[in-house]
Design a protein around this motif. Sequence first.
Motif, PDB file in Angstrom:
ATOM      1  N   UNK A 101       1.038  -1.257   0.166  1.00 54.04           N
ATOM      2  CA  UNK A 101      -0.176   0.114   0.104  1.00 54.04           C
ATOM      3  C   UNK A 101       0.772   1.233   0.031  1.00 54.04           C
ATOM      4  N   UNK A 102       1.822   1.183  -0.980  1.00 58.32           N
ATOM      5  CA  UNK A 102       2.832   2.580  -1.023  1.00 58.32           C
ATOM      6  C   UNK A 102       2.074   3.655  -0.943  1.00 58.32           C
ATOM      7  N   UNK A 103       0.907   3.966  -1.801  1.00 58.35           N
ATOM      8  CA  UNK A 103       0.211   5.103  -2.129  1.00 58.35           C
ATOM      9  C   UNK A 103      -0.101   5.793  -0.775  1.00 58.35           C
ATOM     10  N   UNK A 133       1.391  -9.669  -7.028  1.00 57.54           N
ATOM     11  CA  UNK A 133       1.463  -9.092  -8.391  1.00 57.54           C
ATOM     12  C   UNK A 133       2.043  -7.731  -8.702  1.00 57.54           C
ATOM     13  N   UNK A 134       2.294  -6.810  -7.368  1.00 62.26           N
ATOM     14  CA  UNK A 134       2.701  -5.697  -7.438  1.00 62.26           C
ATOM     15  C   UNK A 134       4.071  -5.644  -7.553  1.00 62.26           C
ATOM     16  N   UNK A 135       4.549  -4.850  -8.729  1.00 56.46           N
ATOM     17  CA  UNK A 135       5.737  -4.678  -8.922  1.00 56.46           C
ATOM     18  C   UNK A 135       6.548  -3.295  -8.816  1.00 56.46           C
ATOM     19  N   UNK A 136       7.466  -3.220  -7.785  1.00 56.77           N
ATOM     20  CA  UNK A 136       7.981  -1.777  -7.411  1.00 56.77           C
ATOM     21  C   UNK A 136       9.222  -1.668  -7.718  1.00 56.77           C
ATOM     22  N   UNK A 192       3.264   6.397 -10.520  1.00 58.53           N
ATOM     23  CA  UNK A 192       3.385   5.853 -11.836  1.00 58.53           C
ATOM     24  C   UNK A 192       4.541   5.804 -12.165  1.00 58.53           C
ATOM     25  N   UNK A 193       5.796   6.320 -11.875  1.00 55.55           N
ATOM     26  CA  UNK A 193       7.085   5.853 -12.640  1.00 55.55           C
ATOM     27  C   UNK A 193       7.665   4.529 -11.740  1.00 55.55           C
ATOM     28  N   UNK A 194       7.105   4.274 -10.650  1.00 51.63           N
ATOM     29  CA  UNK A 194       7.814   3.190  -9.630  1.00 51.63           C
ATOM     30  C   UNK A 194       7.025   1.917  -9.617  1.00 51.63           C
ATOM     31  N   UNK A 195       5.653   1.954  -9.439  1.00 48.86           N
ATOM     32  CA  UNK A 195       4.745   1.021  -9.150  1.00 48.86           C
ATOM     33  C   UNK A 195       3.734   0.496 -10.165  1.00 48.86           C
ATOM     34  N   UNK A 196       3.599  -0.754 -10.447  1.00 49.29           N
ATOM     35  CA  UNK A 196       2.605  -1.404 -11.346  1.00 49.29           C
ATOM     36  C   UNK A 196       1.803  -2.308 -10.213  1.00 49.29           C
ATOM     37  N   UNK A 197       0.357  -1.964 -10.484  1.00 52.93           N
ATOM     38  CA  UNK A 197      -0.448  -2.615  -9.530  1.00 52.93           C
ATOM     39  C   UNK A 197      -1.583  -3.503 -10.583  1.00 52.93           C
ATOM     40  N   UNK A 198      -1.622  -4.860 -10.527  1.00 50.60           N
ATOM     41  CA  UNK A 198      -2.723  -5.333 -11.091  1.00 50.60           C
ATOM     42  C   UNK A 198      -4.110  -5.061 -10.557  1.00 50.60           C
ATOM     43  N   UNK A 199      -5.011  -5.381 -11.266  1.00 49.56           N
ATOM     44  CA  UNK A 199      -6.155  -4.980 -10.581  1.00 49.56           C
ATOM     45  C   UNK A 199      -6.896  -5.911  -9.717  1.00 49.56           C
ATOM     46  N   UNK A 200      -6.155  -7.088  -9.850  1.00 51.06           N
ATOM     47  CA  UNK A 200      -6.526  -8.213  -8.922  1.00 51.06           C
ATOM     48  C   UNK A 200      -5.985  -8.214  -7.576  1.00 51.06           C
TER      49      UNK A 200
END
Length: 607
Positions: A101-103, A133-136, A192-200
């Motif tokens: 929950x980096x946000x 599946x969260x890619x940081x 937006x530059x560092x985190x990719x979060x899947x919808x699932x």
Amino acid sequence: MADHALRLALVGNPNCGKTALFNQLTGGRQKVANYAGVTVDRKEGFFATPAGRRARILDLPGTYSLTAASADEKITQDVLQGRYPREVRPDLVVMVVDATNLRLHLRLLLEMRRLDLPMVVALNLSDQARRRGIDIDVSRLARHLGVPVVETVAVRRQGARALRELLDQPLAPQSPLPRAADPQAELRQILADTVRTPASATATDDRIDRWTLHPVFGPLILALIMFLTFQAVYAIGKPLTDAIVDGIGGLGAWSTAALGDGPFKAMLREGLFGGLGTVLGFLPQILVLFLFILVLEESGYLPRAAFLLDQAMVAVGLTGRAFIPLLSSFACAIPSIVGTRSIPDRRDRLVTILVAPLMTCSARLPVYALLIGAFVPDVPVLGIFNLQGAVLFALYAGGILAALGVAYIGKRLRPAGQTAALLMELPAYRLPRWRDLGIGLWERGWLFLKKLTGVMLALTVLMWFIATFPGAPAGATGPAIEYSFANMLGQWMQPLFAPLGFNWQITLALIPAFAARESAVATLATIYSVAEGQEAALGNVLAGNFPLASALSLMVWFAFAPQCMSTLAIIKRETGDWRNVALSFGYMFALAYAASFVTYRLAGWLL
């Protein structure tokens, strides 16, 4: 304290795993939970880096912002700015953030980067983030922040190795980040530059929350969970209690068999084994209750329970922030009262302090278990539930309803004001770890045993002494206890409590209960000379010496009676006013007396 030790400070939002990381680094055994307000005062420990460098680390209270809104948040702010009494400003801040929950956590992180303090970022729960599946992009995040970033898994044995190794390396100079014109835009850009979060990533939690947070089914699920918890106290804990009681009885008989008759043997048999042994027998039931509470904590369910009850608590005059401290009262009112420092409004905090002792603490459980086992039949209810567990649930529910009622009266008496909104993170659901549950149960059990061998041992020996001496005179025909100091004191006090159905033995047991509530069981066992600590035998003796109406009245008395003297002392320390101590003691005494009186009269009329 060594001056050359590296001074570290752990900082982060609640629920980020900061205290777990503290335990991982130091081997400390501090409470690890999934809600705000656990660490109220600072905690410190020492550890060594891989190169042997000594480090001193502070676990600061969790906070969502550097703008202090409560007493615990102000502690964090003061330590970081070097204003905390007798505390040196840290050399390095370890900023702990939740990778899942980096946000939410990035807001505080950016505030911290604008302080003139060296910092490293511990990206905790990184294993759970990967499973979701969260890619940081750790290196890109470090460039955005201008500080080193390492991944940690605080609950694993080597989960902090990267952080330990980083502390041995010289840190590059760090300059405070300039204040952004639009902080929200800055935050969105970094994410937006560092985190990719899947919808699932949160799909499972959302599916569960559709039921647990439902306006109708949510409260019903919470009530069912609490009801089943108290059922388990008897279904699981009672057989273990019986086994311990039988073992203590056998140990008492074996250890005193070779001793000649005399005061020493009587003190061991009737005081140590008959008194303390009876209380020790209830340890399994206490641990079963704590096991269920720890599972709810570790799973992430408790913050959701706070969310469900927020509106109801506000309606009766309590803030939603009061839920966690009040829940802590089921263990002990003292940490609960200290935990009210997270409540920013002074009046809200005072009301929470005054009602916290009405929540049923674990020290009452031995008294309830003894009386329920002696007077309430072990019969099924609705074919699946146990009547004894239902009565125990009713006693706990009575304390909760009384607390809500007192809070409502306090609301009516106080001036109208603005109610602070509840801000609490709902952590991801997690499977409890057996290691953490084991540590939590060990701590609870160890504290109980320390209390048993401390103040309760002294009280038990004292009760045995006054129940034995001066002894019956020559030619006396009555029982020896009728000529004891205990009888004289109990008979002197008994008229005050006679309207409640209490005999002099019960009246006498209320005195040591003011120091430790569990000691009421030991006192009754000693007074009635129940040998070998046999809890069942004590129950039979009680059932034969006073009626059911008196037993119900005594249960109600302990549900509402004035708290132990340690709780009064902590109320004085936290509020700084003896008038609040007098108010707390006075209203609880009046409430307990009135409720016990009504219970005794109604029970005598109906039963």
